[in-house]
Structure formats: C-alpha cells, structure tokens
Enzyme design. Structure first.
Site, PDB file in Angstrom:
ATOM      1  N   HIS A  64     -43.327  38.910  34.989  1.00  0.00           N
ATOM      2  CA  HIS A  64     -44.377  39.837  34.509  1.00  0.00           C
ATOM      3  C   HIS A  64     -43.935  40.579  33.238  1.00  0.00           C
ATOM      4  O   HIS A  64     -44.785  41.169  32.575  1.00  0.00           O
ATOM      5  CB  HIS A  64     -44.826  40.819  35.602  1.00  0.00           C
ATOM      6  N   ASP A  67     -50.046  50.759  34.428  1.00  0.00           N
ATOM      7  CA  ASP A  67     -48.879  51.609  34.135  1.00  0.00           C
ATOM      8  C   ASP A  67     -48.899  52.134  32.693  1.00  0.00           C
ATOM      9  O   ASP A  67     -48.050  52.952  32.317  1.00  0.00           O
ATOM     10  CB  ASP A  67     -47.555  50.927  34.497  1.00  0.00           C
TER      11      ASP A  67
END
Ligand code: DIR
Ligand code: MN
Ligand code: MN
Ligand code: MN
Length: 302
Positions: free
Chosen positions: A138, A227
């Site tokens: 990721h 995030d």
C-alpha cells in the site's frame, strides 16, 4: 447518472487487521442510500469477492509482502472498475488498503487513457520494491502505475499508463527519503500540508487542478486515503499522522473536484474499523468516509 459501488474488503497491502472491514461499515452506514438521495442511480450488488492465497503460498518477492495476493486482487479490481467505466458508470471503490488503487487507476486508465489523478494522502505511496522500508505494497501503488522501479513479473499486467505530469498530491506530511527523491527526479507536483498552510485549501486545489488539468477537460480520478485527514477527524486508520487536513479542507477538495464536472472515478481508502479509541472513533471515521464520497458526488452545503 450511475455510480457503481465497488466494495473491496482487502488488507493484503499492509499488515494491520481490520481495514478489510472498512467497506462493510461504509455500506452499513447507509452510503448507497445517501448517494441515491443525491440523485444518483446506485449500482451495488454486494462486495467484491477475492480469491484467497495462503500466506505460505505467497512468500515475499524481494521486500514485497503478499505480492501474488495483492497483484491478483488488483488485477481483478482493474477489470471491474474498467468495465463500469466502459458502461458509463462512475466507479466508487471502497477500501480496503490503498494498494487497491493500483487496480482502480489501471481500470480508469484502460478506458480514459488521458485521465489525471489527484492523490489525497498523508503519504506518497510511491516507494518502489527497492526503496520500500516496510515491504507493504500500500506504500507502492503509484510507482507501479508510473512504471518506476524494477520490473516484477508478478505485476506485469500493470500498464505504466500514468504520466508524471498527470499526477498531483495533496496533504502529504510523511514521505520517506527515497520517495522524496523519486518525486524530485520525476518532477511530480505535490502540495504538502506546508502548502496547505501557506496558501489555503482553495488556492491549493486550484493550483493542483491547473497542474494536471489546466483546461478542465480531462477525466479526473480522485484517490482519497482517509489518513490525509487529521487523526482527530479520521482516527480509525492504519497509519495516522498528526498535522493533517481539517474536516472542511478534506471535504472542500471533494466539492471542488465535483464542481469541475470531470470526475470519472473515486476511491475512499484505508478506513479501518478495528483501530481508533473505541466505537465513537470508528463511527466518526466511517461517517467522514461517507460524507467525503457524498461531497465528491455533488452534495452541497446550500
Ligand atoms: C510508508 C508508509 N511510506 C511505507 N506508507 C503508508 O510503508 O511505504 N501508506 N502508510 O499509506
Ligand atoms: Mn477480519
Ligand atoms: Mn495511501
Ligand atoms: Mn496514507
């Protein structure tokens, strides 16, 4: 106008449990109904089913963890997203971890080869299999889409169709040394939190669009890692970093992209209902994921 929800309960691109439950919670919170309320026809027929590859059959390739699993899942997601695009539907992918964007953006580019990408994140996710410290994929999807780094045969299906000048970042504040070098060497435009503080989010989004889409005539893929938001706004995510976007700054980005009329695909990634300081934190993060999606799909304040 139809939005196709692609729920991706997937966590193989990172090591923390729970992010695979993100899409389930977003749908349970009523996202499909909320988008219908905005006037969209909603195409949603359950979450994407992924093949499982046991970890013992998927040893690291170099530093990359779960490489076969991530590759095959992303290839499947690329097909699904590309098919929705071909049928004139706007794919809304719910993650799941951000390695999935290797699939979603590949799918978008298969139908819209001149699409540009707005990547909203605390992280650049542009490590290569050589520069990565964590081995978590990721943190690498962008390098594959750009064709950087060594060729890995497992990922040979990824066409490096994204050009560096068609990519722009907003929200960065935790970028590895190797990633900073890659951004510089490839002349990739990035608006970190420093630029957000300096110019304000309105100017930043305008400058970002001027860079990737100066005539506002190219298709836009918006890939939003929650995030990017400050941990006080979106606590339930795998790699929170302080000093992030406010609630309004995050939504403003989505609203401004919607206003261009160019949005063709949207990702809402890295909602992890197993993290954060309890059920209130989870509810708050899930609600923010839903409202970001609504803003990008046309919800207005007035
Ligand atoms: C770090 C963290 N740059 C890595 N990346 C994250 O693992 O490559 N991306 N958290 O979302
Ligand atoms: Mn589970
Ligand atoms: Mn990310
Ligand atoms: Mn991130």
């Amino acid at each position: 106008k139809t939005v196709a929800i692609v729920g991706c309960p997937f966590r193989g691109g990172q090591s923390r449990e729970g992010v695979d439950h993100g899409p389930i919670r977003l749908v349970q919170a009523g996202l499909p109904e909320q988008l219908a309320e905005l006037g969209w026809t909603v195409n949603y027929d359950g979450h994407h089913q992924f093949e499982e590859i046991d970890e013992k059959n998927d040893p690291p390739i170099g530093k990359m963890k779960n490489p076969r699993l991530v590759s095959r899942v992303c290839e499947a997601v690329a097909k699904v997203v590309g098919d929705h695009a071909k049928h004139g539907q706007l794919p809304l992918t719910l993650g799941g971890d951000h390695s999935l964007a290797m699939g979603t953006i590949s799918g978008t580019l298969s139908h819209y080869p001149d699409a540009c990408v707005i990547w909203v994140d605390a992280h650049a996710d542009i490590n290569t299999p050589e520069t990565t410290g964590s081995g978590n994929i990721h943190g690498m999807p962008v390098s594959f889409l750009l064709g950087l780094g060594p060729k890995v045969s497992e990922f040979a299906w990824v066409r490096p169709l994204l050009q560096p000048h068609r990519l722009v970042y907003i929200g960065l504040r935790d970028v590895d040394a190797g990633e900073k070098r890659i951004l510089k060497e490839n002349g990739i435009k990035a608006f970190s939190m420093h630029e957000v503080d300096k110019w304000g989010i309105g100017r930043v989004v305008e400058m970002a669009l001027d860079h990737v889409n100066p005539k506002r005539d190219l298709p836009v893929h918006l890939s939003f890692d929650v995030d990017a938001l400050d941990p006080s706004v979106a606590p339930s995510t795998g790699t929170p970093v302080r000093g992030g976007l406010t609630f309004r700054e995050g939504h403003y980005i989505c609203e401004a992209v919607y206003e261009t009329g160019c949005l063709v695909a949207l990702d809402i990634m890295e909602v992890n209902p197993s993290l954060g300081t309890g059920e209130d934190a989870v509810k708050q993060t899930v609600a923010v994921g839903c409202s970001l999606a609504r803003s990008a799909l046309g919800e207005t304040l007035l």
